[in-house]
Design a protein around this motif. Structure first.
Motif, PDB file in Angstrom:
ATOM      1  N   LEU A  37     116.547  -8.768 146.332  1.00 55.05           N
ATOM      2  CA  LEU A  37     115.832  -9.960 145.868  1.00 55.05           C
ATOM      3  C   LEU A  37     116.139 -10.271 144.401  1.00 55.05           C
ATOM      4  O   LEU A  37     116.232 -11.441 144.015  1.00 55.05           O
ATOM      5  CB  LEU A  37     114.330  -9.771 146.068  1.00 55.05           C
ATOM      6  N   PHE A  38     116.304  -9.234 143.594  1.00 55.34           N
ATOM      7  CA  PHE A  38     116.681  -9.469 142.197  1.00 55.34           C
ATOM      8  C   PHE A  38     118.060 -10.147 142.143  1.00 55.34           C
ATOM      9  O   PHE A  38     118.280 -11.059 141.334  1.00 55.34           O
ATOM     10  CB  PHE A  38     116.714  -8.165 141.405  1.00 55.34           C
ATOM     11  N   LYS A  39     118.972  -9.718 143.000  1.00 58.73           N
ATOM     12  CA  LYS A  39     120.310 -10.327 143.030  1.00 58.73           C
ATOM     13  C   LYS A  39     120.234 -11.783 143.487  1.00 58.73           C
ATOM     14  O   LYS A  39     120.942 -12.646 142.964  1.00 58.73           O
ATOM     15  CB  LYS A  39     121.225  -9.525 143.947  1.00 58.73           C
ATOM     16  N   VAL A  40     119.364 -12.064 144.461  1.00 60.09           N
ATOM     17  CA  VAL A  40     119.194 -13.440 144.930  1.00 60.09           C
ATOM     18  C   VAL A  40     118.600 -14.300 143.808  1.00 60.09           C
ATOM     19  O   VAL A  40     118.980 -15.468 143.643  1.00 60.09           O
ATOM     20  CB  VAL A  40     118.291 -13.494 146.184  1.00 60.09           C
ATOM     21  N   SER A  41     117.681 -13.734 143.047  1.00 60.12           N
ATOM     22  CA  SER A  41     117.095 -14.508 141.946  1.00 60.12           C
ATOM     23  C   SER A  41     118.163 -14.881 140.916  1.00 60.12           C
ATOM     24  O   SER A  41     118.059 -15.926 140.273  1.00 60.12           O
ATOM     25  CB  SER A  41     115.968 -13.718 141.271  1.00 60.12           C
ATOM     26  N   ILE A  42     119.187 -14.057 140.806  1.00 54.33           N
ATOM     27  CA  ILE A  42     120.284 -14.346 139.870  1.00 54.33           C
ATOM     28  C   ILE A  42     121.304 -15.286 140.485  1.00 54.33           C
ATOM     29  O   ILE A  42     121.676 -16.304 139.896  1.00 54.33           O
ATOM     30  CB  ILE A  42     120.989 -13.045 139.432  1.00 54.33           C
TER      31      ILE A  42
END
Length: 262
Positions: A114-119
């Protein structure tokens, strides 16, 4: 009744009195000078009129250009910047939502994803990176720098975290202090205590906040103590005790002060 004596020496007003030669010359000189001044003004006015006629197209063009620039600025504000700000804010909402979901996730793999998707973005929505690139100059693009920096922090990519947090325009008191503090945390993770201390100091100097300031005063004190800078550490600890006595950090500050004072 007052009696006035007639002054027989008074010159006759109707009688022509010839002025001395020097006075006449002075008057002639004055008249000549005045004429020269008016001639010069007339000549200057003529030259100005000639110049205006000669450069009429250039002057009109310049005035039109100024008007167009002013109109262009207003149109840019109304039809470009304002819609950009609105669209960027809408996109930022979804990127921040992914980040918040990551913070709430308990599975480390799901959290990292999810952190990667937020980026990077996902599900047809922009991430922090696309917002920064496609809406440059907007408030949302600036906040995306902060969000991206914090996401990289959570992913353990401290170099990228530092770069994006430094790119963030820290104008807000809270976000500014947090940005500097997190840069300090990232440097500490990289075993760079000198830079960490530098940014912890920036964090607590950026604004005085009852919650944030004592946190970074304590971190600065801990790092300063590790570097053997006991006087500086004691100074930071004492500020917590004196200025923020009700803070969480103040509860154990006497223990830290005691260790430094030994």
């Amino acid at each position: 009744m007052a009696i006035y004596k007639k002054n027989n020496n008074r010159p006759n007003r109707n009688k022509h009195v010839e002025e001395p030669e020097e006075v006449q010359e002075a008057h002639l000189h004055q008249e000549s000078t005045t004429a020269e001044v008016f001639d010069a003004l007339d000549a200057g006015a003529t030259r100005t009129e000639d110049w205006v006629r000669e450069h009429q197209k250039t002057i009109i063009g310049a005035l039109v250009a100024i008007a167009v620039l002013g109109l262009g600025y207003l149109l840019y504000q109304q039809f470009v910047k304002t819609p950009n700000e609105k669209n960027a804010a809408n996109e930022l909402f979804f990127a921040q939502q992914f980040f918040d979901e990551a913070m709430e996730a308990t599975d480390p793999k799901v959290q990292d994803s999810l952190f990667k998707v937020s980026i990077e973005g996902g599900k047809g929505k922009y991430g922090f990176k696309q917002i920064r690139e496609n809406y440059s100059g907007t408030k949302a693009a600036n906040l995306a720098e902060y969000g991206m920096g914090m996401a990289y922090m959570r992913l353990g990519d401290y170099t990228n975290a530092i770069n994006h947090l430094k790119a963030f325009d820290a104008s807000d008191d809270i976000f500014g202090a947090l940005a500097y503090g997190n840069i300090g945390d990232a440097y500490l993770q990289q075993k760079n205590a000198g830079e960490a201390l530098k940014y912890y100091i920036k964090a607590f100097e950026f604004s005085k906040n009852d919650f944030i300031t004592p946190i970074y005063l304590k971190k600065a004190g801990l790092v300063a103590a590790l570097q053997g800078k006991k006087d500086d550490a004691l100074k930071y600890y004492q500020r917590i005790k004196d200025e923020f006595p009700t803070s969480e950090e103040a509860r154990t500050i006497d223990i830290l002060i005691g260790k430094i004072s030994q």
